[in-house]
Design an enzyme around this catalytic site. Sequence first.
Site, PDB file in Angstrom:
ATOM      1  N   LEU A   1       0.844  -1.185   0.000  1.00 16.72           N
ATOM      2  CA  LEU A   1       0.000   0.000   0.000  1.00 16.72           C
ATOM      3  C   LEU A   1       0.883   1.239   0.000  1.00 16.72           C
ATOM      4  CD1 LEU A   1      -2.672  -1.098   2.634  1.00 16.72           C
ATOM      5  CD2 LEU A   1      -2.896  -1.103   0.137  1.00 16.72           C
ATOM      6  N   SER A   2       0.295   2.385  -0.288  1.00 16.66           N
ATOM      7  CA  SER A   2       1.118   3.594  -0.303  1.00 16.66           C
ATOM      8  C   SER A   2       1.748   3.852   1.047  1.00 16.66           C
ATOM      9  CB  SER A   2       0.301   4.804  -0.769  1.00 16.66           C
ATOM     10  OG  SER A   2      -0.845   4.984   0.027  1.00 16.66           O
ATOM     11  N   GLU A   3       1.044   3.523   2.145  1.00 15.52           N
ATOM     12  CA  GLU A   3       1.639   3.592   3.479  1.00 15.52           C
ATOM     13  C   GLU A   3       1.114   2.484   4.382  1.00 15.52           C
ATOM     14  OE1 GLU A   3       2.262   7.876   2.176  1.00 15.52           O
ATOM     15  OE2 GLU A   3       0.430   6.704   2.369  1.00 15.52           O
ATOM     16  N   THR A   4       1.982   2.048   5.277  1.00 19.06           N
ATOM     17  CA  THR A   4       1.646   1.131   6.363  1.00 19.06           C
ATOM     18  C   THR A   4       2.148   1.778   7.646  1.00 19.06           C
ATOM     19  OG1 THR A   4       1.853  -0.820   4.945  1.00 19.06           O
ATOM     20  CG2 THR A   4       2.024  -1.179   7.313  1.00 19.06           C
TER      21      THR A   4
ATOM     22  N   HIS B   1      -3.042  10.774   5.223  1.00 19.40           N
ATOM     23  CA  HIS B   1      -4.074   9.740   5.319  1.00 19.40           C
ATOM     24  C   HIS B   1      -3.682   8.642   6.313  1.00 19.40           C
ATOM     25  CE1 HIS B   1      -2.327   6.586   2.625  1.00 19.40           C
ATOM     26  NE2 HIS B   1      -3.316   5.824   3.056  1.00 19.40           N
TER      27      HIS B   1
END
Length: 293
Positions: free
Chosen positions: A46-49, A78
């Site tokens: 994902l774009s961030e974890t 986000h």
Amino acid sequence: MKQPHRYTVVDVFTARPLAGNPVAVVFDADGLDTEAMQAIARWTNLSETTFVLPPTVPEADYRLRIFTPRNELPFAGHPTLGSAHAFLEAKRGTLRDGGRLVQQCGVGLVDVTVEDGPEGRELAFALPSAQLAPLAADDLAELGRILGRQPSPEAAPAIVDVGPRWVVLPLADAATVIDLQPDFARLAAFERRLGVTGLIVYGRYPQGEVSMEVRAFAPSSGVEEDPVCGSGNASAAAFQWERGLLPSDGIAYVAAQGRCVGRDGRVKVRVDAHGKVRVGGACVSCVEGTLSL
């Protein structure tokens, strides 16, 4: 022995599952080192974890580490909202006076407010102080080649540092933003050379409930296009304020992001008369489970 970690995926900037930007939130992460966190973030893709940890200062409710598939970020929008949503949903803490949580992360303490909105719970973060720096003429020319078009004449693009460092670029209108097809290989090299997280482009709609269309690109971090970007929208707001493009007494507006990657995010932005930026929206949990490591 395998150690379990509760794991939640939260869709941010939407009340409708699968329409916003997902963030993976891993709880009880104090047993994980940096290498393990980066490996998990690479695996989720994902774009961030994010990884929720006990705070190290009494002013904070929790500490957060934020990873893209390739690197750690000091702050991101986000993931901040999605992690706060997951923290409350998991009953890991309660709201402070004024309906807020305080997150500790790489940029320091970030205030997150929580209130009931028309579509349920809405969260908003206060943007850390933004610093703007101009782009050199050669960099502006390279941006034009990467995008295949020139910036809007309303304001010169700039690097906006809010923890993540975004190049913010206004375009002629929302339709121009939607039609954009960047050269991602060239953009990744551009980002690495300037030491920036990525590129934010925005363009306005002539009328309607949604004021502008926003897109966020960060190929050097392993994210060609971020579906809905909180720090990017906040950086666009800070950019407009510093360039004198917003009313001096403040403004509230809604930005759209995600349609070019099959999402439908809505980002609520508020800038006060002192230029302080808050960005928020709805969140919804889509996945709950356990990581066994």
